[in-house]
Design an enzyme around this catalytic site. Structure first.
Site, short mmCIF file in Angstrom:
data_model
loop_
_atom_site.label_atom_id
_atom_site.label_comp_id
_atom_site.label_asym_id
_atom_site.label_seq_id
_atom_site.Cartn_x
_atom_site.Cartn_y
_atom_site.Cartn_z
N CYS A 1 0.86 -1.19 0.00
CA CYS A 1 0.00 0.00 0.00
C CYS A 1 0.89 1.24 0.00
O CYS A 1 1.86 1.29 0.75
CB CYS A 1 -0.88 -0.01 1.25
N HIS B 1 -9.00 -3.56 -2.29
CA HIS B 1 -8.04 -2.76 -1.53
C HIS B 1 -8.45 -1.27 -1.52
O HIS B 1 -8.46 -0.62 -0.47
CB HIS B 1 -6.65 -2.95 -2.14
N GLU B 2 -8.79 -0.76 -2.70
CA GLU B 2 -9.12 0.67 -2.80
C GLU B 2 -10.45 0.99 -2.14
O GLU B 2 -10.58 2.02 -1.46
CB GLU B 2 -9.10 1.13 -4.26
N HIS C 1 -10.11 1.26 1.56
CA HIS C 1 -9.58 2.56 2.01
C HIS C 1 -10.72 3.54 2.32
O HIS C 1 -10.63 4.34 3.25
CB HIS C 1 -8.71 3.20 0.91
ZN ZN Z 1 -3.55 1.25 -0.17
#
Ligand code: ZN
Length: 219
Positions: free
Chosen positions: A130, A172-173, A176
């Site tokens: 990341c 993953h995004e 966030h």
């Molecule tokens: Zn990330």
């Protein structure tokens, strides 16, 4: 404790915040883990930036992602708590890695207000990193396939199934935007410096890493 004066101080709008960020040359500064903006969760995009400013912000996110380099970047990673992310992966990997990890090229996409649901029980576990946790990678077991719903940068509906590495990127995004970092569901015993990952764990799967570092892989 806030003073009377603090409470009455004018709050900067998200539009002002983005204008301020775009006022500087070059890639946007990337916020590192430890900053609360990565943990609070982002607010849904609902026109807080006018179309011109949104387009400039998206272009800056893309340029910042390229410069890093990375394959995805979420607005909170540049300090903007809005549910907006960009993804793009030219997938410069060997045929073996492409097949094993499902790492196929992902064209540039803008994800506005994305959310996802896993499809089926399949999990895939691979090293990932990341941009907000620089220098480290760890193994994360993620849904092999997800259904992603979102809007694009023009407000058009996105309802799509992602699999392989693109599924990993969109999970993953999107995480966030919910204040979640990949480390929250990583195998912590797999945590490896970038150097160790490159020197020891560049195999297509993390099988050897699991044996050597002492963690289990799904399935
Ligand atoms: Zn990330």
């Amino acid at each position: 404790m806030a003073s009377e004066r603090d409470r009455s101080a004018p709050r900067i709008t998200l539009s002002d915040l983005v204008e301020e960020l775009l006022g500087h040359e070059g890639p946007l500064p990337i916020v590192a883990a430890g900053d609360p903006v990565l943990r609070r969760g982002a607010e849904p995009f609902d026109g807080q930036l006018d179309p011109g400013l949104l387009a400039r912000f998206v272009a800056a996110l893309r340029a910042t992602m390229h410069a890093a380099p990375g394959v995805g970047l979420a607005a909170p990673q540049v300090g903007v708590p809005l549910r907006i992310a960009v993804v793009e992966d030219p997938a410069p990997v060997s045929d073996e890695v492409r097949v094993v990890r499902g790492r196929v090229p992902q064209p540039f996409r803008v994800l506005v207000n994305p959310s996802y649901d896993g499809i089926g029980p399949g999990r895939a576990a691979f090293f990932e990193g990341c941009l907000s946790v620089p220098g480290w990678q760890a193994v994360v077991a993620r849904h092999t396939e997800v259904r992603l719903t979102a809007l694009d940068e023009y407000g058009r509906t996105v309802d799509e199934v992602f699999s392989g590495w693109p599924a990993r990127i969109v999970q993953h995004e999107t995480d966030h935007l919910d204040g979640t970092l990949y480390l929250d569901h990583a195998e912590l015993r797999s945590l490896s410096s970038n150097q160790a990952t490159a020197e020891l764990w560049a195999q297509p799967t993390p099988q050897l890493a699991a044996e050597a570092l002492g963690f289990t892989l799904p399935g």
